[in-house]
Write an enzyme that holds these catalytic residues in place. Sequence first.
Site, PDB file in Angstrom:
ATOM      1  N   ASN A 122      -7.268  -2.909  14.314  1.00 32.21           N
ATOM      2  CA  ASN A 122      -8.646  -3.245  14.063  1.00 32.21           C
ATOM      3  C   ASN A 122      -8.742  -4.525  13.003  1.00 32.21           C
ATOM      4  OD1 ASN A 122      -7.840  -2.249  11.574  1.00 32.21           O
ATOM      5  ND2 ASN A 122      -9.299  -0.608  11.384  1.00 32.21           N
TER       6      ASN A 122
ATOM      7  N   GLU B  32      -9.745  -2.029   5.541  1.00 37.15           N
ATOM      8  CA  GLU B  32     -10.244  -1.506   6.507  1.00 37.15           C
ATOM      9  C   GLU B  32     -11.657  -2.420   6.723  1.00 37.15           C
ATOM     10  OE1 GLU B  32      -8.531   0.003   8.518  1.00 37.15           O
ATOM     11  OE2 GLU B  32      -7.842   1.871   7.593  1.00 37.15           O
TER      12      GLU B  32
ATOM     13  N   HIS C 276      -7.130  -4.875  10.147  1.00 37.14           N
ATOM     14  CA  HIS C 276      -6.791  -4.564   8.607  1.00 37.14           C
ATOM     15  C   HIS C 276      -5.839  -5.276   8.289  1.00 37.14           C
ATOM     16  CE1 HIS C 276      -4.731  -0.609   9.486  1.00 37.14           C
ATOM     17  NE2 HIS C 276      -3.637  -1.440   9.332  1.00 37.14           N
TER      18      HIS C 276
ATOM     19  N   ASP D  73       0.724  -1.075   0.061  1.00 34.67           N
ATOM     20  CA  ASP D  73       0.014   0.072   0.211  1.00 34.67           C
ATOM     21  C   ASP D  73       0.918   1.331  -0.043  1.00 34.67           C
ATOM     22  OD1 ASP D  73       0.887  -0.633   2.557  1.00 34.67           O
ATOM     23  OD2 ASP D  73      -1.133  -0.864   3.415  1.00 34.67           O
TER      24      ASP D  73
END
Length: 246
Positions: free
Chosen positions: A136, A143, A138, A67
Amino acid sequence: MRLYRAKNYEDMSIKAASILAAQIVTDPNSVLGLATGSTPELMYRNLVEWYKKGYLDFSGVSTYNLDEYRGISGTNEQSYYAYMMKNLFSKVNIKEENTHIPDGFQEDTRKVCKEYEDAICQAGGIELQILGIGNNGHIGFNEPSDSFLEDCHCVNLAESTIQANKRFFEKEEDVPKQAYTMGVGTIMRAKKILLLASGKAKADAVEKLLNGPVTPQIPASILRLHPDVTIIADEEALVNVEEMKI
Ligand code: F6R
């Protein structure tokens, strides 16, 4: 799925570097998927050290990063391009033309993402994909959401990710709100996956990845459907997970 318990961050990093080194030794033309962030930093330092000792040769290796923030150029020191240059690319004999990161400064989302996905495909796919995991759940910047997005895409970063990543920036307002990321499909098409997790902040996500339902609310949970996943997590990241046989 194989789970290796590491004693701490240092132990996790040596184990991870060993797996990556073995990949490069056994296939000098390996296509690797790479991650940024705090988690793999020491793994990269180990690889650089082994390269300097003459144990590793990166001249045939190709890399595709997971990313990149959208809206910042490679010259911005918070870009993932700058991170990769600092932590690995400028310190080993990898060929610049063999390193790939989505172009965060390019605004045409469809063009960036299609070209990135096509390039991975033309390279024959990723042989070994390195992943960290967000607090979280990801992976890459996929996400939590209502569905798994297949291919490379532009994502609005979750508030929890912005909060977690603000430590790298001077001010919270400087944290980009969007990023280009490989999709869950791109990641799942890798032949082998190595996920690293260190520290208490990851304990909840790691427990859900291992024991919870497969759900896009915990994007990493999809890895349970992949045939060749190795997880190396340290004791703090595994506090919620009972001792398992490996
Ligand atoms: C980084 C990436 C992210 C990180 C994750 C964990 O390229 O794709 O998914 O792996 O946010 O970040 P750290 O390692 O900083 O805790």
